[in-house]
Design an enzyme around this catalytic site. Structure first.
Site, short mmCIF file in Angstrom:
data_model
loop_
_atom_site.label_atom_id
_atom_site.label_comp_id
_atom_site.label_asym_id
_atom_site.label_seq_id
_atom_site.Cartn_x
_atom_site.Cartn_y
_atom_site.Cartn_z
N THR A 191 -4.55 1.82 -0.39
CA THR A 191 -4.24 0.89 -0.75
C THR A 191 -5.40 0.36 -1.55
OG1 THR A 191 -3.70 -1.56 0.23
CG2 THR A 191 -5.72 -0.41 1.30
N GLU A 242 -4.87 -3.29 -1.45
CA GLU A 242 -4.66 -4.54 -0.57
C GLU A 242 -3.43 -5.15 -1.36
OE1 GLU A 242 -4.03 -6.83 1.75
OE2 GLU A 242 -4.62 -8.20 0.32
N ASP A 277 -8.77 -9.45 3.25
CA ASP A 277 -8.31 -9.25 4.64
C ASP A 277 -9.34 -9.71 5.81
OD1 ASP A 277 -5.98 -7.88 4.12
OD2 ASP A 277 -6.66 -5.88 4.55
N THR A 308 0.75 -1.11 -0.03
CA THR A 308 0.05 -0.06 0.08
C THR A 308 0.94 1.12 0.16
OG1 THR A 308 -1.67 1.13 1.25
CG2 THR A 308 -0.11 -0.06 2.43
N GLY A 329 2.54 -2.46 4.17
CA GLY A 329 3.04 -3.74 4.28
C GLY A 329 2.34 -4.45 5.15
N GLY A 330 0.79 -4.52 4.88
CA GLY A 330 -0.07 -5.54 5.49
C GLY A 330 0.16 -5.42 6.89
N SER A 367 -8.18 -4.12 9.10
CA SER A 367 -7.19 -3.55 8.53
C SER A 367 -5.93 -3.45 9.46
CB SER A 367 -7.16 -2.26 7.93
OG SER A 367 -6.20 -1.52 7.45
N1 GLU Z 1 -5.05 -4.65 3.16
C1 GLU Z 1 -3.73 -4.09 4.05
C2 GLU Z 1 -4.40 -3.76 5.37
O1 GLU Z 1 -5.65 -2.79 5.26
C3 GLU Z 1 -3.15 -3.06 3.66
C4 GLU Z 1 -2.13 -3.78 2.43
C5 GLU Z 1 -1.03 -3.73 2.57
O2 GLU Z 1 -0.10 -2.88 3.10
O3 GLU Z 1 -0.32 -4.89 2.13
O4 GLU Z 1 -4.04 -3.98 6.52
#
Ligand code: GLU
Length: 616
Positions: free
Chosen positions: A433, A435, A457, A415, A502-503, A481
């Site tokens: 993002t 995702e 997610d 993101t 970075g999820g 998230s």
């Molecule tokens: N989907 C992730 C979240 O909402 C963000 C995406 C990412 O940074 O990989 O936490």
């Protein structure tokens, strides 16, 4: 295809601004005017921006230079990232925005998270043919994964509440970049490479990003006239065009009828979104999370993001120790153990608060932080999964209250986060993002932007049978998230603003930057560059190779910390990806109106930082 060249991607980018015929995709050899070079650090006054790339940062500086405020500029930066960073964010996705308002001296947030269509339910990701959950990559590249996008509504709400310019004006710099083009970077090309195996299955995606069946050449000019026209249309028609109008209808059509390429082998799983889902979308303002650490006020994003609570709980745990006077090995050990514990609580208790009770106040209480802190053994890493605590028991004892959850939620890894300040002292930290890198892989035909796969997610099934899971799919629900746009105040005035992609590793990245800056004596640019490790209640700690090479690493391993490098695509294990964690951008307020803007220097090709009036 060419392998990724890790590290050292110091790219000097020439800004676009050329005219000429608008043809989609990359046009090799097109002339372009020189522009400002990419820089990781800038110091000065009059306003500041740090974002993932030079065109986006300069769009923000342009708006600030013309008298716009931080919110106006943040929308311009985000819209430009939708052009130049299309695999990471854009109007097909969502995000979370935190805002410090200098007039009221308050922090506000907007929840622009994608939402599940009204006709979807708990079995969203269950294969009807087998009764089993879909494989993650199958769910991602489908219509099922697409949540109702929240980005445009976030821009609209932010401008309406705090901005000074129209949406049309905020979109104009981005429209220009989309129309005239920008130079393809190694990072852009790499991100297409990582996705080529699925982009070539989708007709409009391969037409845009794989022109002639090839990766776009680094240095060629990439134009996206469809996206330029989409931004122009939004400027004329407003966001109703998306949330119930013609643009929304093209989104729904792409979700329900995946535009496959001739000969595609992908088995299309259509989505459930309707125009009424878009028409019903809201991006509410909500209170930020708040904790104090080292006498500073740390504000973050409340649920449905777990970012603010999990960063905050970790800080509360660490408040019980004096990291500044520990050895590096002990300080890092405490950092890893704090997030190990905080992620156990995140996975058990945090979901969309409109649908599940989230004990935010209890999770962020100092007493709960003490309850969790006393489980840290300075001589030995805990064995994950560690159990969640009982947030209703206050300081309690040192005995974990619940059985451990054995499963692990899955999270994406890409993101972007942008930060903006203006001359009046307003500050924005905004994470956007779609995702996964490349979202669900579907470019909306004729519209020039990718759709998100944010609904992956959710946990597809309870992560442990018999234990309530706050993050299961449901109609109208927002998936949990990890995004953590953060603003830190000192004595009521901005001190730091930071955020990262970075999820789930967003949380540990933001925390590590705060600790590096506040406890470990680093400057903000050093903290943003420092090698990272991310412990999320797993048996191993995800780490960058440079972290494993630190002098402290053997000491950590002697305490039982086990490190692993993640370097394959979550969508296709045969594709090698850079083993990096995060790519953060931040601001530090130096006093007397001076601001230090710091962008990621190397990861993902590095970002760009700029100020309106550079220090002489
Ligand atoms: N989907 C992730 C979240 O909402 C963000 C995406 C990412 O940074 O990989 O936490």
């Amino acid at each position: 295809m060419k392998a990724w060249k890790a590290g050292g991607l110091a790219i000097v980018i020439a800004l676009s601004g050329v005219g000429g015929t608008a043809a989609a995709g990359a046009a090799p050899g097109a002339a372009r005017a020189p522009g400002p070079a990419q820089q990781a650090v800038a110091v000065g006054s009059g306003g500041a921006v740090a974002s993932d790339n030079v065109q986006a940062t300069r769009a923000g500086i342009e708006v600030l230079g013309h008298g716009g405020n931080a919110v106006d500029a943040a929308v311009a930066v985000a819209a430009t990232l939708g052009v130049t960073d299309p695999f990471v964010a854009g109007i097909g996705g969502g995000g979370f925005l935190t805002y410090y308002d200098a007039r009221t001296r308050q922090v506000y947030t907007i929840d622009g998270r994608e939402t599940t269509p009204a006709s979807a339910g708990p079995s969203l990701f269950i294969d009807p043919a087998t009764g089993q959950p879909l494989a993650f990559p199958v769910a991602v590249t489908s219509g099922l994964s697409v949540g109702v996008p929240g980005t445009l509504m976030t821009w609209q709400q932010a401008l309406r509440h705090w901005g000074t310019i129209s949406l049309a004006a905020a979109l104009r710099p981005a429209e220009r970049v989309a129309r005239h083009g920008f130079p393809v970077t190694d990072t852009f090309r790499e991100q297409v490479r990582e996705n080529a195996f699925r982009f070539d299955q989708i007709a409009p995606t391969s037409a845009l990003f794989l022109p002639g069946g090839q990766l776009p050449a680094a240095g060629s000019v990439f134009r996206n006239p469809d996206l330029a026209a989409t931004y122009a249309e939004l400027g004329r028609e407003g966001v109703a065009d998306f949330y119930g109008g013609a643009l929304g209808a093209s989104v729904v059509n792409a979700v329900r009828h995946l535009p496959l390429a001739p000969g595609a082998t992908l088995v299309p799983r259509p989505g459930l979104m309707r125009l009424s889902d878009l028409a019903a979308y809201t991006a509410p303002r909500q209170a930020p999370t708040h904790v104090t650490y080292q006498g500073l006020d740390v504000y973050g994003m409340a649920p449905p993001s777990s970012g603010g609570i999990t960063v905050g709980e970790s800080l509360n745990i660490l408040s019980n120790f004096d990291l500044r006077h520990m050895t590096t090995v002990q300080a890092l050990h405490h950092y890893l153990e704090a997030t190990r514990l905080a992620f156990a609580d995140r996975n058990r208790y945090i979901g969309d608060p409109s649908q599940v009770p989230v004990p935010e106040r209890q999770l962020l209480s100092a007493g709960f932080g003490r309850q969790r802190a006393c489980l840290i053994n300075p001589a030995k890493a805990a064995t994950s999964p560690v159990p969640p605590g009982d947030p209703f028991a206050g300081p309690g004892g040192c005995v974990p209250a619940r059985p451990a959850l054995t499963g692990q939620p899955s999270d994406g890894a890409s993101t972007n986060n942008l930060v903006v300040a203006d001359r009046w002292g307003d500050v924005v930290s905004y994470t956007t993002t779609i995702e996964e890198l490349g979202g669900n892989g579907v470019v909306v035909p004729g519209r020039g932007f990718l759709l998100n796969n944010e609904l992956t997610d959710f946990d597809f099934v309870p992560i442990q049978a018999g234990v309530p899971d706050p993050n299961l799919p449901a109609a109208g629900k927002r998936p949990r998230s990890s995004m953590a746009p953060t603003i830190v105040l000192r004595d009521g005035r901005p001190f730091l603003a930071v955020g990262s992609p970075g999820g789930a590793s967003i949380i540990t990245t933001v925390l590590q930057i705060l600790l590096d800056r506040l406890d470990f004596g680093m400057t903000l640019p050093q903290a943003i560059a420092a090698p990272r490790a991310s412990q999320r209640n797993g048996a191993t700690t995800q780490a960058e190779p440079d972290f494993i090479a630190l002098p402290a690493a053997p000491g950590l391993q002697a305490l039982g910390q086990v490190f692993a490098v993640a370097d394959t695509s979550p969508l296709n294990p045969s594709i090698i990806i850079p083993p990096t964690i995060g790519a953060a951008n931040g601001l530090e307020f130096l006093g007397r109106g001076r601001v230090l803007a710091a962008a990621e220097p190397v990861r993902r090709g590095g970002g760009d930082a700029a100020v309106v009036s550079p220090r002489s």
